[in-house]
Design a protein around this motif. Sequence first.
Motif, PDB file in Angstrom:
ATOM      1  N   LEU A   1      30.523  26.925  -3.803  1.00  0.00           N
ATOM      2  CA  LEU A   1      29.608  26.465  -2.681  1.00  0.00           C
ATOM      3  C   LEU A   1      28.353  26.374  -3.358  1.00  0.00           C
ATOM      4  O   LEU A   1      27.432  25.339  -3.303  1.00  0.00           O
ATOM      5  CB  LEU A   1      29.599  27.188  -1.614  1.00  0.00           C
ATOM      6  N   GLY A   2      27.959  27.301  -4.250  1.00  0.00           N
ATOM      7  CA  GLY A   2      26.444  27.606  -4.915  1.00  0.00           C
ATOM      8  C   GLY A   2      26.388  26.224  -6.039  1.00  0.00           C
ATOM      9  O   GLY A   2      25.200  25.753  -5.911  1.00  0.00           O
ATOM     10  N   LYS A   3      27.369  26.123  -6.737  1.00  0.00           N
ATOM     11  CA  LYS A   3      27.436  24.967  -7.668  1.00  0.00           C
ATOM     12  C   LYS A   3      27.246  23.801  -7.168  1.00  0.00           C
ATOM     13  O   LYS A   3      26.268  22.875  -7.546  1.00  0.00           O
ATOM     14  CB  LYS A   3      28.691  24.962  -8.724  1.00  0.00           C
TER      15      LYS A   3
ATOM     16  N   ALA B   1      27.073  36.012   5.652  1.00  0.00           N
ATOM     17  CA  ALA B   1      27.006  36.586   4.465  1.00  0.00           C
ATOM     18  C   ALA B   1      26.365  35.681   3.383  1.00  0.00           C
ATOM     19  O   ALA B   1      26.347  34.455   3.541  1.00  0.00           O
ATOM     20  CB  ALA B   1      28.511  36.899   3.846  1.00  0.00           C
ATOM     21  N   MET B   2      26.163  36.506   2.259  1.00  0.00           N
ATOM     22  CA  MET B   2      25.317  35.384   1.328  1.00  0.00           C
ATOM     23  C   MET B   2      26.084  35.365  -0.070  1.00  0.00           C
ATOM     24  O   MET B   2      26.892  36.502  -0.234  1.00  0.00           O
ATOM     25  CB  MET B   2      23.890  36.274   0.910  1.00  0.00           C
TER      26      MET B   2
ATOM     27  N   VAL C   1      23.584  31.221  -1.153  1.00  0.00           N
ATOM     28  CA  VAL C   1      24.333  30.209  -0.271  1.00  0.00           C
ATOM     29  C   VAL C   1      24.501  31.344   1.194  1.00  0.00           C
ATOM     30  O   VAL C   1      25.187  32.315   1.012  1.00  0.00           O
ATOM     31  CB  VAL C   1      25.750  29.946  -0.814  1.00  0.00           C
ATOM     32  N   LEU C   2      24.009  30.862   2.205  1.00  0.00           N
ATOM     33  CA  LEU C   2      24.355  31.295   3.411  1.00  0.00           C
ATOM     34  C   LEU C   2      25.776  30.799   4.147  1.00  0.00           C
ATOM     35  O   LEU C   2      25.842  29.591   4.230  1.00  0.00           O
ATOM     36  CB  LEU C   2      23.408  31.119   4.370  1.00  0.00           C
ATOM     37  N   ILE C   3      26.591  31.782   4.418  1.00  0.00           N
ATOM     38  CA  ILE C   3      27.909  31.350   5.090  1.00  0.00           C
ATOM     39  C   ILE C   3      27.687  31.131   6.602  1.00  0.00           C
ATOM     40  O   ILE C   3      27.437  32.050   7.240  1.00  0.00           O
ATOM     41  CB  ILE C   3      29.068  32.319   4.803  1.00  0.00           C
ATOM     42  N   MET C   4      27.855  29.765   6.886  1.00  0.00           N
ATOM     43  CA  MET C   4      27.203  29.513   8.458  1.00  0.00           C
ATOM     44  C   MET C   4      28.568  29.560   9.314  1.00  0.00           C
ATOM     45  O   MET C   4      28.210  29.168  10.550  1.00  0.00           O
ATOM     46  CB  MET C   4      26.387  28.370   8.409  1.00  0.00           C
ATOM     47  N   HIS C   5      29.645  29.269   8.686  1.00  0.00           N
ATOM     48  CA  HIS C   5      30.986  28.877   9.271  1.00  0.00           C
ATOM     49  C   HIS C   5      31.875  29.295   8.344  1.00  0.00           C
ATOM     50  O   HIS C   5      32.288  29.374   7.235  1.00  0.00           O
ATOM     51  CB  HIS C   5      31.351  27.698   9.629  1.00  0.00           C
ATOM     52  N   HIS C   6      33.097  29.994   8.953  1.00  0.00           N
ATOM     53  CA  HIS C   6      34.220  30.634   8.273  1.00  0.00           C
ATOM     54  C   HIS C   6      35.415  30.397   9.190  1.00  0.00           C
ATOM     55  O   HIS C   6      35.583  30.893  10.394  1.00  0.00           O
ATOM     56  CB  HIS C   6      33.809  31.992   7.972  1.00  0.00           C
TER      57      HIS C   6
END
Length: 254
Positions: A140-142, A131-132, A111-116
Amino acid sequence: MARNIQSLERAAAMLRLLAGGERRLGLSDVASSLGLAKGTAHGILRTLQAEGFVEQDPASGRYQLGAELLRLGNSYLDVHELRARALVWTDDLARSSGESVYVGVLHQQGVLIMHHVFRPDDSRQVLEVGAMQPLHSTALGKVLSAYDPVAHTEAVDNAHEAFTPGTVTSADGFEELLALTRARGWGSDVEETWVGVASVAAPIHDRRRMPVGAVGVTGAVERVCKEGEVRPDLVAAVRDCARAVSRDLGAGRF
């Protein structure tokens, strides 16, 4: 068929190495990890440093990713429709939940975090854009694995590392979690990736009703959960946010 350029492949491998694990690595660490001679590794690092993609700590001599990569990454993210559509809604979610908010997409078996969006308090926080996160243990991954067939394949085909005693590592157990996620419409991670941390996430769909990402909140388990279960009000807030972003992407009502 044209052959790949070896020096570019090595430079790309070097950047991926610096992006994962320890934040700073020495020349010997980089060379040994990639199976390169020190002279070769040093030449590539110096070139990347000259272009701003790598920085060297003057005190320790160790290398880390440079600011130019962040600039390029932000340029990509700024034009990414999903992030653009999520900006207002994720800000609102952070304010209403009091927790950090993340938007993630499938990228290279994770999972690539594209917004935080930071937790709205005065605590010290680190921006995690880029971050991954693992597919099999995070909320998020599930969610991505439950709704996106490609993410599901990536999650199933890769080993499930046990990050905490609560991480589900068996194939059957993982499929049960995904079935539960689809039935509920949201996924959770209660100390399955990090001890003391819990999260809840929901899927984001585009105009074709295809899953394009996931949004979730993450925080201390004692705040996110009540009596061992994710708070219903947080679940509702995350699902509302996901629906709002989906509508802005043209998905209509869910």
